[in-house]
Motif scaffolding. Structure first.
Motif, PDB file in Angstrom:
ATOM      1  N   GLY A 150       0.795  -1.218   0.000  1.00 25.28           N
ATOM      2  CA  GLY A 150       0.000   0.000   0.000  1.00 25.28           C
ATOM      3  C   GLY A 150       0.829   1.271   0.000  1.00 25.28           C
ATOM      4  O   GLY A 150       0.272   2.377   0.013  1.00 25.28           O
ATOM      5  N   GLY A 151       2.154   1.126  -0.010  1.00 37.43           N
ATOM      6  CA  GLY A 151       3.028   2.301  -0.055  1.00 37.43           C
ATOM      7  C   GLY A 151       2.872   3.069  -1.356  1.00 37.43           C
ATOM      8  O   GLY A 151       2.261   2.589  -2.321  1.00 37.43           O
ATOM      9  N   ARG A 152       3.422   4.251  -1.395  1.00 32.75           N
ATOM     10  CA  ARG A 152       3.175   5.122  -2.540  1.00 32.75           C
ATOM     11  C   ARG A 152       4.465   5.802  -3.004  1.00 32.75           C
ATOM     12  O   ARG A 152       5.467   5.841  -2.301  1.00 32.75           O
ATOM     13  CB  ARG A 152       2.122   6.174  -2.180  1.00 32.75           C
ATOM     14  CG  ARG A 152       2.533   7.104  -1.059  1.00 32.75           C
ATOM     15  CD  ARG A 152       1.308   7.694  -0.371  1.00 32.75           C
ATOM     16  NE  ARG A 152       1.693   8.759   0.558  1.00 32.75           N
ATOM     17  CZ  ARG A 152       2.143   8.532   1.794  1.00 32.75           C
ATOM     18  NH1 ARG A 152       2.306   7.293   2.241  1.00 32.75           N
ATOM     19  NH2 ARG A 152       2.448   9.558   2.584  1.00 32.75           N
ATOM     20  N   ILE A 153       4.384   6.351  -4.214  1.00 29.29           N
ATOM     21  CA  ILE A 153       5.476   7.110  -4.798  1.00 29.29           C
ATOM     22  C   ILE A 153       4.911   8.414  -5.325  1.00 29.29           C
ATOM     23  O   ILE A 153       3.771   8.477  -5.791  1.00 29.29           O
ATOM     24  CB  ILE A 153       6.166   6.310  -5.926  1.00 29.29           C
ATOM     25  CG1 ILE A 153       7.426   7.051  -6.427  1.00 29.29           C
ATOM     26  CG2 ILE A 153       5.219   6.018  -7.078  1.00 29.29           C
ATOM     27  CD1 ILE A 153       8.280   6.220  -7.372  1.00 29.29           C
ATOM     28  N   ALA A 154       5.707   9.474  -5.223  1.00 28.27           N
ATOM     29  CA  ALA A 154       5.328  10.779  -5.774  1.00 28.27           C
ATOM     30  C   ALA A 154       6.591  11.452  -6.271  1.00 28.27           C
ATOM     31  O   ALA A 154       7.594  11.487  -5.553  1.00 28.27           O
ATOM     32  CB  ALA A 154       4.636  11.647  -4.724  1.00 28.27           C
ATOM     33  N   PHE A 155       6.548  11.964  -7.493  1.00 31.25           N
ATOM     34  CA  PHE A 155       7.735  12.645  -8.007  1.00 31.25           C
ATOM     35  C   PHE A 155       7.366  13.717  -9.021  1.00 31.25           C
ATOM     36  O   PHE A 155       6.266  13.721  -9.587  1.00 31.25           O
ATOM     37  CB  PHE A 155       8.740  11.652  -8.611  1.00 31.25           C
ATOM     38  CG  PHE A 155       8.257  10.850  -9.795  1.00 31.25           C
ATOM     39  CD1 PHE A 155       8.317  11.362 -11.089  1.00 31.25           C
ATOM     40  CD2 PHE A 155       7.788   9.549  -9.621  1.00 31.25           C
ATOM     41  CE1 PHE A 155       7.915  10.600 -12.181  1.00 31.25           C
ATOM     42  CE2 PHE A 155       7.384   8.773 -10.696  1.00 31.25           C
ATOM     43  CZ  PHE A 155       7.449   9.310 -11.987  1.00 31.25           C
ATOM     44  N   ALA A 156       8.301  14.650  -9.197  1.00 30.29           N
ATOM     45  CA  ALA A 156       8.178  15.716 -10.185  1.00 30.29           C
ATOM     46  C   ALA A 156       9.127  15.424 -11.338  1.00 30.29           C
ATOM     47  O   ALA A 156      10.286  15.048 -11.121  1.00 30.29           O
ATOM     48  CB  ALA A 156       8.522  17.067  -9.563  1.00 30.29           C
ATOM     49  N   CYS A 157       8.636  15.569 -12.560  1.00 30.57           N
ATOM     50  CA  CYS A 157       9.477  15.425 -13.747  1.00 30.57           C
ATOM     51  C   CYS A 157       9.031  16.457 -14.776  1.00 30.57           C
ATOM     52  O   CYS A 157       7.866  16.842 -14.816  1.00 30.57           O
ATOM     53  CB  CYS A 157       9.404  14.005 -14.306  1.00 30.57           C
ATOM     54  SG  CYS A 157       7.744  13.446 -14.770  1.00 30.57           S
TER      55      CYS A 157
END
Length: 291
Positions: A150-157
């Motif tokens: 259930g973990g998550r990832i968030a990033f800017a590109c």
């Protein structure tokens, strides 16, 4: 019988790149870069929504600005780790952490081969640090293993180069002087994740689900000063700090370089106003969940 030449390790070119002259240049201008990219980082940070007590990883943490924000958000019951391949930038990050009194771990390692136990992190975060993998799907598959269920990832590109005038305007200004190669958006570099379909394909192949992309645009300030001319001069320095211009002009004659510099400065001067000299910047804020 000839001895076979061993294959280079993954991301070998990027490791050399960020530990050489480029890493030192980014170190020298790190405060400037942090200021100019802060708004984009905040957009990704809001989407990441780090919570008190969480364990988070900052991918491509550089000199640590975003890692410190993550550490403050997760608080003393959480843990923030920054990972980067650039020794010069990590040295600055550790100095800053000590001065701030923050218990942050910084690790010099390749994030495409993360040296962490499985299911360690609640959140993976990055501000412009995930576009440089030789094999993005494999890298994200390895990172996926480090997430808890259930973990998550968030990033800017960065979005398409045409939407980012900090990159495009100087090149357009010298189009009549020098021919440039088109940007290969499937190779490691700032625009490797500019294609939203490519992002979805890579993350899905790596095991992520609920992939969402939100566009975000805000001015990228290149030049400031007491006059339009001073702003243009300041912006000229920035153009040669980030983007492709320095590499493109390096092999050219002094005459061509002077001509190109004049054309770039004239183009930038057109943008200067009472508030500064700003150009457009557009990113994707990408979020996904461990599948």
């Amino acid at each position: 019988m000839d001895t076979p030449i061993p294959d280079a390790p993954p991301n070998a070119e990027q490791i050399e790149y960020w530990n050489g002259a480029v890493g030192l240049r980014w170190l020298a201008y790190n405060d400037w870069l942090d200021e100019r990219t802060a708004a984009y980082g905040r957009a990704a940070f809001a989407a990441a929504a780090p919570q008190p007590g969480e364990c988070v990883l900052d991918i491509g943490c550089g000199a640590g600005a975003t890692t410190f924000e993550l550490a403050r958000a997760v608080g003393p019951d959480g843990a923030a780790t920054g990972i980067d391949i650039s020794a010069p930038l990590l040295g600055r990050a550790r100095e800053r952490a000590a001065a701030l009194g923050l218990a942050v771990e910084f690790l010099e390692a390749d994030a495409s081969r993360p040296p962490f136990a499985p299911q360690r992190f609640d959140l993976l975060f990055s501000r412009f640090g995930v576009m440089f993998f030789d094999d993005p799907a494999a890298a994200f598959a390895e990172l996926h293993k480090t997430l808890k269920p259930g973990g998550r990832i968030a990033f800017a590109c960065w979005q398409d180069p045409q939407l980012n005038d900090w990159y495009e305007r100087p090149l357009a200004a010298i189009a009549h002087i020098l021919e440039r190669a088109p940007v290969d958006t499937r190779q490691p570099g700032p625009f490797a994740f500019s294609d939203p379909d490519h992002i979805r394909e890579v993350l899905a192949a790596a095991g992520f689900a609920q992939v969402e992309l939100a566009p975000f645009a805000t001015p990228f300030y290149l030049g400031r000063g007491a006059s339009r001319e001073a702003m243009a001069d300041d912006a000229m320095e920035q153009v040669f700090r980030v983007g492709p211009i320095a590499r493109l002009l390096e092999p050219q004659s002094e005459q061509v370089q002077a001509q190109a510099r004049g054309a770039i400065r004239a183009s930038l001067l057109e943008l200067a106003d009472d508030h500064g000299l700003e150009v457009g910047g557009a990113i994707w804020v990408v979020t996904a969940r461990a599948g």
